[in-house]
Design a protein around this motif. Structure first.
Motif, mmCIF file in Angstrom:
data_model
loop_
_atom_site.group_PDB
_atom_site.id
_atom_site.type_symbol
_atom_site.label_atom_id
_atom_site.label_comp_id
_atom_site.label_asym_id
_atom_site.label_seq_id
_atom_site.Cartn_x
_atom_site.Cartn_y
_atom_site.Cartn_z
ATOM 1 N N TRP A 290 19.931 -30.180 -47.811
ATOM 2 C CA TRP A 290 19.944 -31.650 -47.756
ATOM 3 C C TRP A 290 20.244 -31.853 -46.115
ATOM 4 C CZ3 TRP A 290 18.142 -35.417 -51.065
ATOM 5 C CH2 TRP A 290 18.493 -36.652 -50.533
ATOM 6 N N THR A 291 21.564 -31.318 -45.750
ATOM 7 C CA THR A 291 22.318 -31.911 -44.655
ATOM 8 C C THR A 291 21.334 -31.378 -43.542
ATOM 9 O OG1 THR A 291 24.385 -31.660 -45.372
ATOM 10 C CG2 THR A 291 24.198 -31.545 -42.949
ATOM 11 N N SER B 203 24.835 -25.967 -43.882
ATOM 12 C CA SER B 203 25.876 -25.601 -44.771
ATOM 13 C C SER B 203 25.277 -25.807 -46.323
ATOM 14 C CB SER B 203 27.247 -26.476 -44.640
ATOM 15 O OG SER B 203 26.978 -27.787 -44.944
ATOM 16 N N ALA C 27 26.524 -26.129 -50.207
ATOM 17 C CA ALA C 27 28.138 -26.293 -51.140
ATOM 18 C C ALA C 27 27.534 -26.409 -52.608
ATOM 19 C CB ALA C 27 28.634 -27.371 -50.802
ATOM 20 N N ASP D 19 34.005 -23.392 -57.014
ATOM 21 C CA ASP D 19 33.294 -23.667 -55.686
ATOM 22 C C ASP D 19 32.703 -22.603 -54.959
ATOM 23 O OD1 ASP D 19 33.856 -26.493 -55.596
ATOM 24 O OD2 ASP D 19 35.878 -25.996 -55.672
ATOM 25 N N VAL E 254 30.747 -22.057 -51.045
ATOM 26 C CA VAL E 254 30.131 -22.690 -49.804
ATOM 27 C C VAL E 254 29.644 -21.771 -49.063
ATOM 28 C CG1 VAL E 254 30.545 -23.831 -47.869
ATOM 29 C CG2 VAL E 254 31.579 -24.805 -49.984
ATOM 30 N N VAL F 278 37.592 -23.244 -50.986
ATOM 31 C CA VAL F 278 36.874 -23.670 -49.804
ATOM 32 C C VAL F 278 37.432 -24.448 -48.721
ATOM 33 C CG1 VAL F 278 34.889 -23.329 -51.083
ATOM 34 C CG2 VAL F 278 35.978 -25.651 -51.114
ATOM 35 N N SER F 279 38.906 -24.195 -48.645
ATOM 36 C CA SER F 279 39.824 -25.172 -47.912
ATOM 37 C C SER F 279 39.623 -24.759 -46.352
ATOM 38 C CB SER F 279 41.206 -25.048 -48.383
ATOM 39 O OG SER F 279 41.738 -23.775 -48.269
ATOM 40 N N ARG G 3 36.800 -24.581 -44.969
ATOM 41 C CA ARG G 3 35.340 -24.882 -44.444
ATOM 42 C C ARG G 3 35.206 -25.643 -43.350
ATOM 43 N NH1 ARG G 3 31.183 -28.380 -48.370
ATOM 44 N NH2 ARG G 3 29.502 -28.483 -46.603
ATOM 45 N N GLN G 4 35.968 -26.467 -43.161
ATOM 46 C CA GLN G 4 35.755 -27.223 -41.791
ATOM 47 C C GLN G 4 36.032 -26.539 -40.647
ATOM 48 O OE1 GLN G 4 35.237 -30.964 -41.877
ATOM 49 N NE2 GLN G 4 34.633 -30.639 -39.616
#
Lengths: 383, 87
Positions: free
Chosen positions: A292-293, A318, A320, A327, A329, A370-371, A373-374
């Motif tokens: 989507w992104t 990405s 997810a 979770d 990702v 998934v902490s 991720r950023q």
């Protein structure tokens, strides 16, 4: 006045149309699409099937939005020919629509099973979701308990969430594993263990499965096993239908080939969204990034280039997802065979896999936690 | 001008298109949900924040909200009137 024509009205095509309109209030913008419905969120289809959101909430554009923005929309229409020499496309309605600049965002098609039984379902379109809702209601009313899912990726995960929500007894049939072209066996095992702990019965079959039943699906046969299933959710991948483009002399690989500006080999023809196989500058190789992104970002970028302001597409992709509470990702490039080195860190129900090429981080797969991720997205971007 | 951004964490599923479109305004927290960063601040991020923005920044935030596949981001003007999603 420039005439922009877009083939495909999903999130990529519609976002491109919207961006073109913003950049040029007077340009002619036409959107030709197979779908009858105005733009809706494919991401929300599973939630709709589960009854967590209303049908109305799926729609990202109202029917009147197209007219209000002076976007000419041809709905329920197929493109049958691209005439590059004379700059027009021919549609299934028998129209010839002229273009100065053409954008292809026609997306990918689901891989289908060669069986026509009620009970076999896919999850790509709103019509698929409606069919599945009806099917589930019938099976619940009939007291049917056994259902199955085929495949080890996003869509099969969506089916598992849906069937689990309705309390079905679920069998999952995998050919090799979960995201086996990306994940190590250790990380795949975390997913499999998680699903087994939730009561999913997992089978492996290298062979094709046989679907049995008279009009209605009843059971599945594979590798000398037979399991009952009144519904089979199929998530065995996507493919591009190239017939239209090959005949038009547009270069294709796994998708429509495009450079880092999303320009194809054909002057004035561009590609974006799931079908584009583009030069991804963030990971320094050509690939498809169906998400989507990516579709949104590519559409915004390509619209600027189509308008004459040549703009590089540069965005870390990405994906997810969430399967029965786990979770997952994927960031950047997680194709294992394209990596020089993969560092795998597995610990009690969690894993982090880091994909390196020429010593630089190009991708990451996170499961259970998934902490980071950023932080990892930034690292891939900055490399 | 001031705008108020609200992220509904129940709707947000971590697609992160808002972060891709507007990385100076949105980021993902440890729960994989989008949160609003405060400009030039080290304050913790929040699901609900009022920001002073330029016209260009407002436009970019609107694009970020429009890119969300679950419409989890709502935007309000100075009078508290919601301008996205359109009601």
């Amino acid at each position: 006045m420039k005439r922009f024509v877009i083939i495909g009205g999903g999130i990529a095509g519609t976002t491109a149309a919207e961006t073109l309109r913003k950049l040029s209030p007077e340009a002619s913008v036409s959107l030709i699409e197979r779908e009858e419905h105005p733009l809706y969120s494919r991401v929300l289809l599973a939630k709709y099937v589960m009854g967590e959101i209303s049908r109305e909430k799926l729609f990202l554009k109202k029917p009147e939005w197209y007219q209000k923005n002076n976007i000419e929309r041809f709905a329920g229409v197929e493109v049958e020919k691209i005439d590059r020499k004379n700059h027009f496309i021919a549609t299934s309605e028998g129209r010839e629509i002229p273009y100065d600049v053409l954008l292809i965002t026609s997306g990918l098609d689901v891989n289908l099973l060669p069986f026509d039984l009620r009970g076999i379902c896919y999850l790509r379109t709103l019509d698929d979701a409606e069919y599945l809702r009806g099917l589930i209601a019938d099976r619940v009313a009939q007291g049917e308990k056994s259902v199955a899912v085929m495949g080890g990726s996003f869509i099969s995960g969506e089916f598992l969430n849906i069937f689990s929500h309705f309390g079905f007894e679920i069998s999952l049939i995998l050919r090799s594993g979960f995201w086996s072209r990306s994940l190590s066996p250790e990380s795949q095992k975390i997913i499999v263990d998680h699903l087994e702990s939730k009561g999913i019965h997992i089978y492996y079959s290298k062979d094709d499965i046989e679907c049995e039943g008279k009009e209605e699906l009843q059971s599945l046969n594979f590798e000398n096993q037979k399991i009952p299933a009144s519904i089979l959710g199929v998530g065995i991948g996507l493919h591009a239908d190239f017939s239209l483009f090959e005949d038009s002399g547009i270069d294709v690989g796994k998708g429509i080939l495009a450079n880092e500006y999303l320009e194809t080999n054909a002057p004035d023809i561009f590609a974006a969204g799931d079908i584009a196989e583009f030069n991804d500058l963030t990971i320094k190789r050509s690939r498809m990034a169906p998400s989507w992104t990516s579709a949104v970002m590519q559409a915004r970028t390509v619209a600027q280039t189509m308008m004459g302001e040549r703009t590089l597409f540069e965005s870390v992709s990405s994906y997810a997802t969430w399967i029965l509470g786990l979770d997952i990702v994927f960031l950047g490039d997680t194709l294992r065979e394209a990596a020089d080195d993969v560092k795998v860190n597995v610990s009690s129900g969690k894993s982090e896999e880091l994909f390196y090429r020429k010593g630089k981080l190009v991708g990451a797969a996170l499961i259970g936690d998934v902490s980071r991720r950023q932080e990892l997205t930034n690292e891939i971007k900055d490399n | 001008m001031k705008i108020t951004i609200k992220v509904d964490p129940d709707l947000c599923i971590g697609v992160a298109s808002c972060v891709a479109v507007s990385p100076k305004v949105f980021e993902l927290n440890a729960e994989n949900k989008a949160v609003v960063l405060e400009k030039e601040s080290t304050n913790p991020s929040s699901y609900d924040r009022t920001l002073e923005v330029t016209e260009e920044e407002k436009e970019n935030i609107l694009l970020a909200a429009q890119s969300c596949p679950t419409l989890a981001i709502s935007l309000f003007d100075e009078e508290g009137k919601q301008f996205f999603p359109e009601l």
